[in-house]
Design a protein around this motif. Sequence first.
Motif, PDB file in Angstrom:
ATOM      1  N   TYR A  37      12.002  18.514 -11.060  1.00  0.00           N
ATOM      2  CA  TYR A  37      12.663  19.847 -10.638  1.00  0.00           C
ATOM      3  C   TYR A  37      12.400  20.624 -10.687  1.00  0.00           C
ATOM      4  O   TYR A  37      12.578  20.748 -12.408  1.00  0.00           O
ATOM      5  CB  TYR A  37      13.812  18.971 -10.844  1.00  0.00           C
ATOM      6  CG  TYR A  37      15.423  20.449 -10.468  1.00  0.00           C
ATOM      7  CD1 TYR A  37      15.633  19.709  -8.821  1.00  0.00           C
ATOM      8  CD2 TYR A  37      15.927  20.684 -11.050  1.00  0.00           C
ATOM      9  CE1 TYR A  37      17.359  20.986  -8.440  1.00  0.00           C
ATOM     10  CE2 TYR A  37      17.027  21.717 -11.073  1.00  0.00           C
ATOM     11  CZ  TYR A  37      17.890  21.779  -9.628  1.00  0.00           C
ATOM     12  OH  TYR A  37      18.935  23.015  -9.281  1.00  0.00           O
ATOM     13  N   ASP A  81      14.719  17.417  -4.201  1.00  0.00           N
ATOM     14  CA  ASP A  81      15.414  18.409  -4.255  1.00  0.00           C
ATOM     15  C   ASP A  81      14.547  18.870  -5.677  1.00  0.00           C
ATOM     16  O   ASP A  81      13.825  18.121  -6.424  1.00  0.00           O
ATOM     17  CB  ASP A  81      16.433  18.585  -4.902  1.00  0.00           C
ATOM     18  CG  ASP A  81      17.124  19.890  -5.508  1.00  0.00           C
ATOM     19  OD1 ASP A  81      16.623  20.901  -4.846  1.00  0.00           O
ATOM     20  OD2 ASP A  81      18.341  19.739  -5.676  1.00  0.00           O
ATOM     21  N   GLY A  94      13.930  21.741  -7.085  1.00  0.00           N
ATOM     22  CA  GLY A  94      14.396  23.229  -7.959  1.00  0.00           C
ATOM     23  C   GLY A  94      14.785  23.739  -7.303  1.00  0.00           C
ATOM     24  O   GLY A  94      13.946  24.526  -6.146  1.00  0.00           O
TER      25      GLY A  94
END
Length: 683
Positions: free
Chosen positions: A519, A573, A575
């Motif tokens: 991330y 995800d 980030g």
Amino acid sequence: MRIHSPVALPLAAIFALSLPGSATAGADEFTLALSEADFYADIPDVVSATRMPQKLTEAPASISIIDREMIRASGAINIPDLFRLVPGFQAYHVNSNKFGVTYHGASDDHPRRLEVMVDGRSVYLPLLSTVDWNSLGLALDDIERIEVVRGSSVPAYGSNAFLGAINIVTRSPYSESGATLKLLGGSHDTRRVEGRFGTSLGSSQTRVSVGHDQNDGSERFRDGARGQYLNLSSSLAPTIADTLSLQAGFTDGYAYRGDLDSTDKPIVKREHRSNYQYLRWDHLRDIDNEIRVSAYHNYLNLSTPTATVADLVQYEGLPAGLAAALLAQNPDFRLDNEHGRAELYDLELQHTYRLLPERASLLWGLGYRHETASSEVLLQDRGRIEEDRWRLFGNLELSPSESLTLNLGSMVETSTTSSSGARLSPRAALNFRPDRQSVFRVAYSQAYRMPSLLEENSQFTIFDPSGNVMDRVTIPNTELGPERIRTSEVGYYRAFTSLNGHFDARIFREEVEQVVDSYRIPAADIDSRIRQQYNGTAWQNDGLEFQLRLQPASRLWFLLNYAYVNTTDFIHDEGPADDGLVRARLPQTPLHTASALLNLSLPARWELSLAQYYVDEVQWDEGGFRDSYNRTDLRLGKSIALGPDHNLQGALIMQNFLGNEYSEFYEFNRFDRRTYLQLTLDF
């Protein structure tokens, strides 16, 4: 339902040897007591699903067994290759001497969601969050069988068994005596020497195995390896109710590492040194009551060389002066990060009790694990980090009638690396047997995987020539939570007595959530972002897999495996410093995988076997997109009797003998035709 004691066979063998009579008669009874048929009858007994001995028709999960006959026929020269014979599994060479084994894809060059054990001893590494097959120090001939639980087995073995569990069962010291010498040579200038010797010492039986293995790797990268090992396995039965087992061993050597997605990246020599000690006591209080206490210790030291000025000039394109100044501020900088030390201590108590004859059995246990790790590269100034794990587990097997078996299992596990406290991982399975040879199974489980030491503590910072922070590449995340998987499945198993075989099918759905992955967060450093581990990935697997093994004639048997795994809703995800939520467009798991193995015994003690493997296209994390491939292996063997107790076996092994060269994991890691000659002498 039949209840079998894990110590019953060795105790029976010792008792038989103690009876009056000739030594030859005792030895014959001893051999019969521990023949392979005891493990591979019409419906095999297994222990890896619940830790208690069960028929496959009573187990709460699909289990594949790789027996000695399959190991020999496969022509495999390393253990990871064997898992190509398990439906739903992918085994691959990251480079010539680095291997990966995963279940249902969605992995990188460090698969980290499978528990791998040797006789119940975990060989999962806290430093790398995976298994280092190079430092295992185990020969194929030391293996009696491999039990592979296909599906989450956290209720039995804890966090590492998130997607499944592999238990490598080595040959009992009681199952062999005398000596064996094995030589193998061939492609990549492979040279291997292995030896085993078994003998009785008083009332104990001991086996010693040693080996040396080396190869030069591929011609393009010269990513070779060299290693040696020594293992000791001893069993002692001081009383008819007690069995003590001791195992110990060490390995050392090296293997070259590198990312083969380019031809101009560094190939680095990584040395390894490991040792282990394993002690187990089995006590049979009565026919319905057994206690097991086990303790073991694993140690691993990995070492890679520090980078030089010439390395930074060649691989990073830096001026020599700047390279020297950077190395002065970063003296532990290395071109490969597999560097550091790890230790694991594990202590466990397990109690098996038959509550009602043929109707109810309970297994429960309590375990504690302490892990430590240190690395100037992976952890930098965090020093020596530690993790403590406690586990309480159990499985209740109920058989209200001859046709029904209910398994209820769970594990409560707590870890100092998880920010969310203890987690309960339950599993329930109902087996219906319409007859003695077949079973239908429905099962559901919810399981958690605790973050590893590396995932929580990974840290890597680069300082500029003035000593200021130049780049924070990774930073720790002490707020990591556990990963979660929910599995629903329907299974069917059918034994074919007349054909000495079976059919095993499994339809499943796996919902994987809160997976730990990279991330990116904003930073004020040069590249304005820092990588951190975060619970930000999820996916779903829907699929079908089956295994068919039949022996239509006494001299012919075959095995067929197939898996269809549709990975959907793969969301990662990345980030706020990257692309945020991203849905994968390329297949994270091969949609289709298949394997087949045929073995034919020919006159004059010749043997021919063919293996075929197919893997569909896949997007490996770190490795990139790989096209589908077919691979065909051939083994031609010959056995010669040299005397009553002497036997010579020779084998010609050709892997990918049709020459369909393909890329495996990395683009430039090409798997070509490989030929080996193997000789084994028993005396």
